[in-house]
Design a protein around this motif. Structure first.
Motif, PDB file in Angstrom:
ATOM      1  N   PHE A   1       0.830  -1.208   0.000  1.00 35.49           N
ATOM      2  CA  PHE A   1       0.000   0.000   0.000  1.00 35.49           C
ATOM      3  C   PHE A   1       0.861   1.252   0.000  1.00 35.49           C
ATOM      4  CE2 PHE A   1      -2.205  -3.327   2.367  1.00 35.49           C
ATOM      5  CZ  PHE A   1      -3.244  -3.554   1.479  1.00 35.49           C
ATOM      6  N   GLY A   2       0.377   2.260  -0.711  1.00 33.70           N
ATOM      7  CA  GLY A   2       1.044   3.545  -0.689  1.00 33.70           C
ATOM      8  C   GLY A   2       1.977   3.747  -1.859  1.00 33.70           C
ATOM      9  N   CYS A   3       2.471   4.982  -1.967  1.00 29.57           N
ATOM     10  CA  CYS A   3       3.410   5.334  -3.025  1.00 29.57           C
ATOM     11  C   CYS A   3       4.460   6.255  -2.405  1.00 29.57           C
ATOM     12  CB  CYS A   3       2.689   6.031  -4.183  1.00 29.57           C
ATOM     13  SG  CYS A   3       1.825   7.532  -3.673  1.00 29.57           S
ATOM     14  N   ASP A   4       5.515   6.536  -3.150  1.00 33.19           N
ATOM     15  CA  ASP A   4       6.552   7.387  -2.568  1.00 33.19           C
ATOM     16  C   ASP A   4       6.203   8.864  -2.752  1.00 33.19           C
ATOM     17  OD1 ASP A   4       7.265   8.104  -5.139  1.00 33.19           O
ATOM     18  OD2 ASP A   4       9.256   7.184  -5.064  1.00 33.19           O
ATOM     19  N   LYS A   5       7.068   9.728  -2.241  1.00 32.16           N
ATOM     20  CA  LYS A   5       6.786  11.161  -2.202  1.00 32.16           C
ATOM     21  C   LYS A   5       6.559  11.754  -3.592  1.00 32.16           C
ATOM     22  CE  LYS A   5       9.518  15.279  -1.662  1.00 32.16           C
ATOM     23  NZ  LYS A   5      10.908  15.700  -1.437  1.00 32.16           N
ATOM     24  N   ASP A   6       7.461  11.471  -4.529  1.00 35.12           N
ATOM     25  CA  ASP A   6       7.334  12.065  -5.862  1.00 35.12           C
ATOM     26  C   ASP A   6       6.031  11.645  -6.522  1.00 35.12           C
ATOM     27  OD1 ASP A   6       9.764  13.167  -5.390  1.00 35.12           O
ATOM     28  OD2 ASP A   6      10.901  11.778  -6.655  1.00 35.12           O
ATOM     29  N   MET A   7       5.722  10.365  -6.395  1.00 32.41           N
ATOM     30  CA  MET A   7       4.471   9.856  -6.953  1.00 32.41           C
ATOM     31  C   MET A   7       3.277  10.525  -6.268  1.00 32.41           C
ATOM     32  SD  MET A   7       3.212   7.605  -9.129  1.00 32.41           S
ATOM     33  CE  MET A   7       4.392   6.272  -9.424  1.00 32.41           C
ATOM     34  N   ALA A   8       3.356  10.698  -4.966  1.00 30.66           N
ATOM     35  CA  ALA A   8       2.243  11.307  -4.229  1.00 30.66           C
ATOM     36  C   ALA A   8       1.982  12.732  -4.697  1.00 30.66           C
ATOM     37  CB  ALA A   8       2.548  11.296  -2.728  1.00 30.66           C
ATOM     38  N   LEU A   9       3.041  13.479  -4.883  1.00 29.54           N
ATOM     39  CA  LEU A   9       2.862  14.870  -5.334  1.00 29.54           C
ATOM     40  C   LEU A   9       2.221  14.878  -6.724  1.00 29.54           C
ATOM     41  CD1 LEU A   9       6.181  16.506  -4.049  1.00 29.54           C
ATOM     42  CD2 LEU A   9       3.905  16.523  -3.001  1.00 29.54           C
ATOM     43  N   ARG A  10       2.664  13.953  -7.579  1.00 32.86           N
ATOM     44  CA  ARG A  10       2.060  13.880  -8.912  1.00 32.86           C
ATOM     45  C   ARG A  10       0.594  13.464  -8.839  1.00 32.86           C
ATOM     46  NH1 ARG A  10       6.459  11.238 -11.132  1.00 32.86           N
ATOM     47  NH2 ARG A  10       5.245   9.370 -11.594  1.00 32.86           N
ATOM     48  N   LEU A  11       0.286  12.564  -7.904  1.00 35.91           N
ATOM     49  CA  LEU A  11      -1.101  12.101  -7.788  1.00 35.91           C
ATOM     50  C   LEU A  11      -2.009  13.218  -7.285  1.00 35.91           C
ATOM     51  CD1 LEU A  11      -0.669   8.461  -6.360  1.00 35.91           C
ATOM     52  CD2 LEU A  11      -1.211   9.138  -8.709  1.00 35.91           C
ATOM     53  N   LEU A  12      -1.482  14.077  -6.397  1.00 40.70           N
ATOM     54  CA  LEU A  12      -2.292  15.232  -5.946  1.00 40.70           C
ATOM     55  C   LEU A  12      -2.637  16.120  -7.148  1.00 40.70           C
ATOM     56  CD1 LEU A  12      -0.390  16.161  -2.629  1.00 40.70           C
ATOM     57  CD2 LEU A  12      -2.696  15.180  -2.793  1.00 40.70           C
ATOM     58  N   ASP A  13      -1.642  16.361  -7.990  1.00 41.55           N
ATOM     59  CA  ASP A  13      -1.893  17.137  -9.215  1.00 41.55           C
ATOM     60  C   ASP A  13      -2.896  16.432 -10.119  1.00 41.55           C
ATOM     61  OD1 ASP A  13      -0.100  19.169  -8.574  1.00 41.55           O
ATOM     62  OD2 ASP A  13       1.603  18.144  -9.507  1.00 41.55           O
TER      63      ASP A  13
END
Lengths: 389, 389
Positions: free
Chosen positions: A162-174
């Motif tokens: 479960f979950g993704c790393d920081k860079d992926m998370a920021l992209r997913l918010l966008d």
């Protein structure tokens, strides 16, 4: 074997005597989990006292018994649901859709549509395709992104499932914003059965760094979901619930100043200590005169409710009427014709040497992750029975 | 991914087209195991052709579906039951009590009494206390002693959970007699999924030595139970069933001359290849740009039927409609919020890179040890559905 419950003074009065009195006065013809609703209430209040302004979303998967959900609705709990069926259960017991989050990052598209139709507005995600499913089936819904933070001190660290790393998370918010969703926050999980509040610090440090990066990138986050990890007593010392929760919240507030909404998802920490399984010895034996240890076979095993003994991860506490007799180590196993159905072998369990077939065995603090793990009828054994008192 | 069934010419005509035709023409709203009864019949006949004078006691635990038991009763099969419920199922479908053995070495005393009352006369044991329970509840019954023989070449060697060593076995034969029981023979298990018949040799050699020691000690043994271990095709080459069974019997007859009765207990080898699970992709994702592999999440996992993927022991074969597209490795996981619900991670699975949420996935040769392992409602997911055609 004397059992030491770890609990606040506030909950001491109700347990374990109510469970024990019930169990002692009855016979059971199959393995049975007995749950004490008052113990659940006491634990909810103890956790809530420490969590303060954070909303408790009870992790329904820990134990979805109807009566437990109903009691928690009465107490004002919110709910974290893993599936359509769990959402339906919460709503049927009177929970408001606004208080139920769909926290599984792996959802069937048609279940998202169904949940949205029921009024569920908050969904978890950790992948582009999940956001696309949510956008298509719950347009405009609120989503939080689940992060992987790999600094766990839990007894049972989670995998990278479960979950993704920081860079992926920021992209997913966008990406969520681009899809017309409302990216409201982030979630993480310190790992199941994190025994001391202090163990949360490294994870919270790492999350605060990611959270700040999201704010710096212009995201207006107003929800921090701190997940579960709240422990139950399985023999090793744990912090008492109110003190534990208060210390976690103190650490959270220090690292996430002014975050509007905080939610926590205790499951095991809410219900495990409210349950006891009544089991029975099926057989005691030795395989050879050269064997170090006896084998003790119970009428319950890994496929009938004790799945969390996999890898001997969770070590339950056992009680019998012969615990004043001399004790000795044994390998403990379940009743099925499955060679994998062994509970504790690498670290044997101490049980009375006088134990024999037909003896009752109480398995303490088994209210979480037992009844629903039980197989439908493996080897022809019926599922774990559940009685709520 | 093309699937190569390992089967005798005699069974080729019926599979896999009947299953495929059924599955292709229907939609399923949850993971579903589809079982082809004609394929079970063909496999029974193929095994029986090789086993010759040995009685087949189908290991009911592999798949206790009512229709499978009924079909095997019609074909003349006998049955190995692990519990009261499995015995009841066999009798309800028309099996004669004389053809049903109670093969679990761990039996509830009251279940022994019930079985004896139903006319079951053959019981397994590997411990003094078990013999005492049998003597008390089925006085005069026939018993066979299960041995541990630790020379396995199986894909999934059994633990020491079942059986006893030679010295203990000889004592148990004496003890059974002293208790008024009829000690008629011995059993062993080469280990689940023993892919080639030749792999049986070391175990048979060891057992022949123990058998001779019992004869030398004056025991009149007339039943050799060679257990299970008959393989199913999971991607690695296996011997075809008739040839495999014939070779095993040849080795048995050479080592146990003139033994009156031989029984074999195929379970997996009888039904695994007769079943296919229809599943669905829930999500495909990457956790990080640095990840080697994608994650693919199915709507079925370790707690909803695929329990034998524990430790990645059994490696199922997957088929999708996109198998002509470029393939790539992925980590395969189940749909629950449980971090242990990962199917294959150490050895990733090759699946189409174009795979996406909503795609159908067929999981081949899943007719054994799936439906009954399924949890009752973990995470709110319903148990694996079963359709028998």
């Amino acid at each position: 074997m004397t059992l030491h419950f770890a609990q606040d003074a506030s909950s001491f009065a109700v347990a374990p005597s109510r469970l024990d009195a019930y169990v002692a006065s009855r016979s059971f013809d199959q393995p049975t989990l007995v749950m004490d609703l008052d113990r659940v209430s006491a634990q909810y209040r103890a956790l809530k006292a420490g969590l303060g302004r954070a909303d408790i979303h009870y992790a329904v998967k820990a134990n979805p018994a109807r009566q437990i959900i109903a009691r928690l609705v009465d107490l004002g709990s919110h709910f974290d649901a893993a599936s359509k069926a769990e959402i339906a259960q919460c709503l049927a017991e009177g929970a408001s859709p606004a208080d139920v989050s769909f926290g599984n990052t792996i959802k069937r598209a048609s279940d998202i549509a169904w949940a949205w139709d029921q009024g569920i507005t908050l969904f978890a995600a950790d992948a582009e395709e999940e956001l696309e499913k949510i956008a298509a089936n719950a347009p405009g819904a609120s989503v939080y992104i689940r992060l992987i933070v790999e600094v766990s001190h839990a007894d049972w660290p989670l995998t990278r499932k479960f979950g993704c790393d920081k860079d992926m998370a920021l992209r997913l918010l966008d990406y969520a914003k681009a899809l017309g969703l409302r990216p409201v926050g982030m979630s993480f999980h310190v790992g199941s059965q994190t025994r001391q509040a202090a163990m949360w610090a490294p994870t919270l440090d790492a999350m605060a760094h990611i959270w700040q990066a999201a704010l710096d990138a212009g995201h207006m986050l107003d929800l921090l979901n701190i997940g579960g990890g709240f422990p139950a007593f399985y023999g090793e010392e744990i912090d008492a619930p109110t003190a534990y929760a208060a210390q976690v919240m103190q650490m959270v507030e220090a690292r996430f100043p002014n975050v509007a909404n905080i939610m926590a998802e205790p499951g095991r920490g809410m219900v495990a200590e409210a349950g006891v399984i009544v089991a029975e010895v099926m057989l005691t034996s030795r395989k050879s005169d050269r064997d170090m240890h006896r084998w003790v076979f119970l009428d319950i095993g890994r496929f009938s409710g004790l799945a969390e003994t996999e890898g001997e991860a969770i070590r339950y506490q056992f009680e019998t009427a012969r615990d004043a007799d001399p004790m000795g180590p044994c390998i403990l196993a379940g009743p099925s014709c499955d060679s994998a159905d062994v509970l504790y072998e690498k670290r044997p369990v101490s049980l009375p040497l006088s134990l024999k077939a037909g003896d009752r065995v109480l398995i303490r603090n088994t209210g979480a992750y037992t009844s629903t793990y039980s197989s439908v009828c493996f080897n022809g054994f019926p599922p774990l029975d559940v009685v709520v008192i």
